[in-house]
Design a protein around this motif. Structure first.
Motif, short mmCIF file in Angstrom:
data_model
loop_
_atom_site.label_atom_id
_atom_site.label_comp_id
_atom_site.label_asym_id
_atom_site.label_seq_id
_atom_site.Cartn_x
_atom_site.Cartn_y
_atom_site.Cartn_z
N ARG A 38 0.84 -1.20 0.00
CA ARG A 38 0.00 0.00 0.00
C ARG A 38 0.87 1.24 0.00
NH1 ARG A 38 -5.34 -0.40 0.94
NH2 ARG A 38 -6.08 -2.50 1.27
N CYS A 39 0.37 2.27 -0.68
CA CYS A 39 1.12 3.52 -0.82
C CYS A 39 1.41 4.13 0.55
CB CYS A 39 0.31 4.49 -1.68
SG CYS A 39 1.06 6.13 -1.76
N GLU A 40 2.65 4.57 0.70
CA GLU A 40 3.09 5.17 1.95
C GLU A 40 2.35 6.47 2.23
OE1 GLU A 40 7.56 4.92 3.44
OE2 GLU A 40 7.26 6.51 2.01
N GLU A 41 1.96 7.16 1.15
CA GLU A 41 1.36 8.49 1.31
C GLU A 41 -0.15 8.44 1.47
OE1 GLU A 41 2.72 11.94 -0.12
OE2 GLU A 41 4.63 11.30 0.72
N CYS A 42 -0.81 7.72 0.57
CA CYS A 42 -2.28 7.81 0.55
C CYS A 42 -2.95 6.47 0.84
CB CYS A 42 -2.76 8.36 -0.79
SG CYS A 42 -2.56 7.19 -2.14
N ASP A 43 -2.14 5.42 1.09
CA ASP A 43 -2.68 4.12 1.48
C ASP A 43 -3.45 3.43 0.35
OD1 ASP A 43 -2.56 2.28 3.56
OD2 ASP A 43 -4.68 2.62 4.03
N LEU A 59 5.35 4.16 -3.21
CA LEU A 59 4.26 5.08 -3.51
C LEU A 59 3.43 4.56 -4.66
CD1 LEU A 59 6.37 8.37 -3.45
CD2 LEU A 59 4.88 7.56 -1.64
N CYS A 60 2.14 4.91 -4.68
CA CYS A 60 1.31 4.58 -5.82
C CYS A 60 1.70 5.49 -6.99
CB CYS A 60 -0.18 4.76 -5.47
SG CYS A 60 -0.67 6.49 -5.32
N VAL A 61 1.14 5.21 -8.16
CA VAL A 61 1.56 5.94 -9.36
C VAL A 61 1.35 7.45 -9.20
CG1 VAL A 61 1.16 6.25 -11.82
CG2 VAL A 61 1.13 3.96 -10.86
N SER A 62 0.18 7.85 -8.70
CA SER A 62 -0.10 9.29 -8.64
C SER A 62 0.78 9.98 -7.61
CB SER A 62 -1.58 9.55 -8.39
OG SER A 62 -2.03 8.82 -7.29
N CYS A 63 1.03 9.34 -6.47
CA CYS A 63 1.91 9.96 -5.48
C CYS A 63 3.35 10.01 -6.01
CB CYS A 63 1.87 9.19 -4.16
SG CYS A 63 0.33 9.41 -3.27
N GLN A 64 3.75 8.95 -6.72
CA GLN A 64 5.10 8.92 -7.26
C GLN A 64 5.28 10.05 -8.27
OE1 GLN A 64 7.75 6.31 -6.59
NE2 GLN A 64 8.68 8.23 -7.21
ZN LIG Z 1 -0.48 7.26 -3.11
#
Ligand SMILES: [Zn+2]
Length: 88
Positions: A38-43, A59-64
């Motif tokens: 799971r993304c570190e930023e937005c889960d 990170l997920c694609v959008s956070c990355q």
């Molecule tokens: Zn994210």
């Protein structure tokens, strides 16, 4: 006659230190260990394909993308340096 070039090696040392510092900083930013589910930023869930494609992904694609955009503005020079060092 004094040439005034005695300081040259000191300047070179400083340049070397700056480059080493930049490489150290870039290396410390490289992802390590297994990626996160799971993304570190937005889960948000990170797809297995992405985890395989990007080792140590956090990170997920959008956070990355947001993260990359931020970094790109500041450390374009460091990115080039890191690419060079990977070729050696
Ligand atoms: Zn994210």
């Amino acid at each position: 006659m004094a040439t005034g070039w005695a300081g040259d090696s000191a300047v070179q040392d400083q340049i070397d230190a700056t480059i080493k510092d930049a490489i150290k900083r870039v290396r410390s930013q490289l992802p390590q260990g297994p990626g996160l589910a799971r993304c570190e930023e937005c889960d948000a869930e990170i797809p297995e394909a992405r985890r395989k494609a990007v080792p140590g992904v956090r990170l997920c694609v959008s956070c990355q993308e947001a993260h990359d955009a931020e970094q790109g503005g500041v450390s374009g020079y460091n990115r080039r340096g890191s690419k060079d060092s990977q070729l050696r």
